[in-house]
Design a protein around this motif. Structure first.
Motif, mmCIF file in Angstrom:
data_model
loop_
_atom_site.group_PDB
_atom_site.id
_atom_site.type_symbol
_atom_site.label_atom_id
_atom_site.label_comp_id
_atom_site.label_asym_id
_atom_site.label_seq_id
_atom_site.Cartn_x
_atom_site.Cartn_y
_atom_site.Cartn_z
ATOM 1 N N ILE A 151 0.857 -1.190 0.000
ATOM 2 C CA ILE A 151 0.000 0.000 0.000
ATOM 3 C C ILE A 151 0.887 1.232 0.000
ATOM 4 O O ILE A 151 1.879 1.291 0.722
ATOM 5 N N ALA A 152 0.522 2.204 -0.800
ATOM 6 C CA ALA A 152 1.218 3.491 -0.805
ATOM 7 C C ALA A 152 0.173 4.595 -0.730
ATOM 8 O O ALA A 152 -0.845 4.545 -1.416
ATOM 9 N N SER A 153 0.431 5.562 0.118
ATOM 10 C CA SER A 153 -0.434 6.732 0.229
ATOM 11 C C SER A 153 0.305 7.916 -0.375
ATOM 12 O O SER A 153 1.478 8.153 -0.057
ATOM 13 N N PHE A 154 -0.385 8.637 -1.228
ATOM 14 C CA PHE A 154 0.207 9.753 -1.958
ATOM 15 C C PHE A 154 -0.632 11.010 -1.771
ATOM 16 O O PHE A 154 -1.832 10.935 -1.517
ATOM 17 N N SER A 155 0.007 12.140 -1.978
ATOM 18 C CA SER A 155 -0.696 13.404 -2.117
ATOM 19 C C SER A 155 -0.527 13.821 -3.568
ATOM 20 O O SER A 155 0.593 13.812 -4.095
ATOM 21 N N LEU A 156 -1.622 14.143 -4.207
ATOM 22 C CA LEU A 156 -1.578 14.603 -5.585
ATOM 23 C C LEU A 156 -0.920 15.979 -5.587
ATOM 24 O O LEU A 156 -1.316 16.862 -4.817
ATOM 25 N N MET A 157 0.094 16.176 -6.391
ATOM 26 C CA MET A 157 0.848 17.436 -6.408
ATOM 27 C C MET A 157 -0.001 18.550 -6.999
ATOM 28 O O MET A 157 -0.824 18.301 -7.851
ATOM 29 N N PRO A 158 0.152 19.791 -6.581
ATOM 30 C CA PRO A 158 1.116 20.236 -5.582
ATOM 31 C C PRO A 158 0.638 20.028 -4.147
ATOM 32 O O PRO A 158 1.421 19.742 -3.256
ATOM 33 N N SER A 159 -0.624 20.179 -3.889
ATOM 34 C CA SER A 159 -1.133 19.972 -2.520
ATOM 35 C C SER A 159 -2.543 19.412 -2.572
ATOM 36 O O SER A 159 -3.427 19.859 -1.872
ATOM 37 N N GLY A 160 -2.702 18.424 -3.411
ATOM 38 C CA GLY A 160 -4.032 17.866 -3.643
ATOM 39 C C GLY A 160 -4.442 16.849 -2.610
ATOM 40 O O GLY A 160 -3.803 16.688 -1.574
ATOM 41 N N PRO A 161 -5.505 16.135 -2.908
ATOM 42 C CA PRO A 161 -6.045 15.148 -1.960
ATOM 43 C C PRO A 161 -5.118 13.948 -1.797
ATOM 44 O O PRO A 161 -4.239 13.698 -2.617
#
Length: 180
Positions: A151-161
């Motif tokens: 599992i990987a958790s990401f933030s959509l760039m630049p400061s998205g969800p």
């Protein structure tokens, strides 16, 4: 990004087939044996993955040698490996991995687990209970099969969800279609 703005991204999941399975040419009678050889197969897989240009890439049946090669080629294509996990107790040693484009996502966290470890953690206190044959069969299959997830958790760039991505490999055999 303003409220209501829709951002899209592309995810590709791909079972690259571990080397031991590729050696079973009778299983893949519809393929020329030459295309099942590791160097040929990996070259084609690399091209296929890069051709589709996903923002996130989930791989299954990746083993150390294939993951090393793909990490190099995908890295040259702008990808970074977020997480991987192998079934080191199996002859194939295969597992799962997630790659991503760092210009699209910021990696927040990763996690790996085997489904059978969840049984130990959450359900071991119920082992003394008697159950139906079906319940015990399910318990046995979950314990014996090396199903896994990364599992990987990401933030959509630049400061998205925040986006959570899971790549999993579950047991499947055509001789046992009811077991997953």
């Amino acid at each position: 990004m303003s409220a209501g703005t829709v951002r899209t991204f592309r995810v590709l999941t791909y079972n690259i087939m571990h080397r031991l399975d590729a050696l079973r040419s009778s299983k893949y009678f519809y393929c020329a044996p030459s295309v099942l050889k590791f160097p040929v197969r990996m070259s084609r897989i690399e091209k296929e993955l890069l051709h589709h240009d996903p923002d996130i890439l989930c791989l299954q049946e990746a083993e150390q040698v294939s993951l090393d090669q793909l990490s190099t080629s995908l890295g040259a294509g702008g990808y970074r490996k977020a997480v991987h996990m192998f079934n080191s107790t199996l002859p194939s040693g295969d597992g799962c991995a997630i790659f991503y484009r760092p210009e699209v996502f910021r990696l927040l966290s990763t996690q790996t687990f085997r489904f059978n470890s969840l049984l130990d953690k959450w359900f071991s206190q119920h082992m003394h209970m008697t159950g139906t044959d079906v319940q015990w069969a399910l318990w046995r299959e979950l314990k014996e099969k090396l199903n896994m997830a990364v599992i990987a958790s990401f933030s959509l760039m630049p400061s998205g969800p925040v986006v959570h991505v899971v790549s999993t490999h579950l047991f499947w055999d055509p001789l046992f279609p009811d077991i997953k």
